[in-house]
Design a protein around this motif. Structure first.
Motif, short mmCIF file in Angstrom:
data_model
loop_
_atom_site.label_atom_id
_atom_site.label_comp_id
_atom_site.label_asym_id
_atom_site.label_seq_id
_atom_site.Cartn_x
_atom_site.Cartn_y
_atom_site.Cartn_z
N ASP A 83 -16.15 44.41 16.92
CA ASP A 83 -17.37 43.61 16.74
C ASP A 83 -18.04 43.93 15.40
OD1 ASP A 83 -18.25 46.13 17.42
OD2 ASP A 83 -19.75 45.46 18.87
N THR A 120 -17.45 45.40 28.08
CA THR A 120 -18.50 44.69 28.82
C THR A 120 -18.67 43.26 28.28
OG1 THR A 120 -20.18 45.39 27.27
CG2 THR A 120 -19.74 46.87 29.14
N ASP A 121 -19.41 42.49 29.02
CA ASP A 121 -19.72 41.13 28.55
C ASP A 121 -20.50 41.19 27.23
OD1 ASP A 121 -18.53 40.11 30.82
OD2 ASP A 121 -20.41 39.94 31.93
N GLU A 122 -21.37 42.21 27.10
CA GLU A 122 -22.15 42.34 25.86
C GLU A 122 -21.23 42.59 24.67
OE1 GLU A 122 -22.85 43.91 28.78
OE2 GLU A 122 -24.50 42.54 29.23
N GLN A 123 -20.22 43.42 24.88
CA GLN A 123 -19.27 43.67 23.78
C GLN A 123 -18.47 42.41 23.47
OE1 GLN A 123 -17.69 47.22 25.74
NE2 GLN A 123 -17.89 48.30 23.80
N CYS A 124 -18.09 41.69 24.51
CA CYS A 124 -17.36 40.43 24.28
C CYS A 124 -18.23 39.47 23.48
CB CYS A 124 -16.96 39.79 25.61
SG CYS A 124 -15.72 40.76 26.50
N ASN A 125 -19.49 39.43 23.81
CA ASN A 125 -20.43 38.57 23.11
C ASN A 125 -20.48 38.95 21.62
OD1 ASN A 125 -23.69 38.13 22.43
ND2 ASN A 125 -22.71 36.50 23.57
N ALA A 126 -20.52 40.24 21.33
CA ALA A 126 -20.56 40.69 19.93
C ALA A 126 -19.22 40.41 19.24
CB ALA A 126 -20.88 42.18 19.89
N GLN A 161 -19.53 36.42 34.11
CA GLN A 161 -18.83 36.94 32.93
C GLN A 161 -18.95 35.96 31.77
OE1 GLN A 161 -14.74 37.66 34.09
NE2 GLN A 161 -15.07 39.87 34.06
N GLY A 164 -22.53 35.88 30.31
CA GLY A 164 -22.82 37.11 29.55
C GLY A 164 -22.07 37.13 28.23
N SER A 165 -20.87 36.60 28.22
CA SER A 165 -20.03 36.69 27.02
C SER A 165 -20.41 35.66 25.96
CB SER A 165 -18.56 36.52 27.40
OG SER A 165 -18.18 37.50 28.35
N ALA A 167 -23.58 34.30 25.66
CA ALA A 167 -25.04 34.21 25.50
C ALA A 167 -25.42 33.99 24.04
CB ALA A 167 -25.70 35.49 26.02
#
Ligand code: G3H
Length: 271
Positions: A83, A120-126, A161, A164-165, A167
């Motif tokens: 990321d 995590t979903d947050e990492q996937c998002n980044a 998921q 979150g990914s 967002a």
């Protein structure tokens, strides 16, 4: 024959082969050459089904040289990215490097990254944001484990998921995004979700995107199924009107089998 998977929305089916941690850079050349020759022999029309491979990082330079040198129509991507763009992140790979290697796609949040590496979903998002910074199209993987499926909570789990990914993602990014639904219990097990299960989830994902964005945006997102896909079941899976392709693991290591999946229109059941 008109594709039954994407007709009204003009979504080009994507047949994606995730080689996982298989094939060194020499083996990669042989496999990709065989795949391209097989598709050429069959006069494969890439406008009817795009074909992509996801080799290990260490193969990408060889794959790029072969694709460029032989003018292949097969495209390729990486299995993960950082990321971050650069810096003291030992072992990580920047999207900038992947772009320079000619990657079109990058997998984000494959279940093996989520379960083995705790992503995590947050990492996937980044990671999705990083992919976009470097002009890569993310293939976001989502999907439930066996216990969640048995509890009947697979749709809610997978949509959480997804939310979150993605967002904060702009609509135009969602339109070009690829989402791969991969029920963890079907990966590498020989257990395949039924075509009805794949379509059920693909429709739920598309409806969720329509709710978060709008119908037109959701109609453009390509949604794949992954989990023990092979030539014998690809036609049935791809009958689902919301299923726009497959993400193939084990069967993508066999050039003939993977080419046959890419030629899925031959396997469609017609009335
Ligand atoms: O990325 C691919 C999926 O994990 C599916 O793997 P599989 O076809 O070996 O079950």
């Amino acid at each position: 024959m008109t594709s039954q998977t994407n007709g009204q929305f003009d979504r080009t089916p994507l047949i994606a082969g995730n080689w996982k941690m298989n094939m060194d850079h020499v083996q990669a050349i042989t496999l990709l050459q065989k795949l391209a020759w097989t598709l050429d022999d069959a006069k494969h029309d890439y406008s009817r089904a795009e074909v992509a491979v996801f080799p290990p990082f260490t193969d990408l330079r060889s794959v790029q040289s072969l694709v460029d040198g032989d003018d292949l129509r097969v495209v390729y991507g990486a299995q993960d990215l950082s990321d971050k763009d650069s810096g003291a992140y030992t072992g990580d790979i920047s999207g900038q490097f992947l772009a320079k290697l000619g990657c079109t796609y990058v997998l984000v949040g494959h279940s093996e990254r989520r379960t083995i590496h705790g992503e995590t979903d947050e990492q996937c998002n980044a990671k999705i944001a990083a992919a976009h910074r470097h002009g890569l199209v993310p293939v976001l993987c989502v999907g439930e484990g066996l216990e969640v499926r048995q509890a009947g909570e697979h749709v809610a789990f997978t949509l959480e998921q997804l939310r979150g990914s993605i967002a904060g993602l702009e609509a135009e990014r969602v339109a070009e995004l690829v989402v791969a639904y991969e029920p963890v219990w079907a990966i590498g097990t020989g257990e395949v979700a039924g075509p009805g299960d794949a379509q059920e989830m693909a429709a739920a994902i598309r409806a969720e995107l329509a709710g978060l964005y709008d119908e037109a945006t959701a109609a453009k997102t390509r949604i794949l199924y992954g989990g023990s896909a092979k030539a014998a079941n690809a036609g049935a899976i791809l009958q689902g009107k919301d299923v726009d392709g497959v993400l193939v693991g084990g069967a993508s290591l066999d050039a003939g089998e993977f080419a046959s999946i890419a030629r899925f229109e031959q396997h469609l059941v017609t009335d």
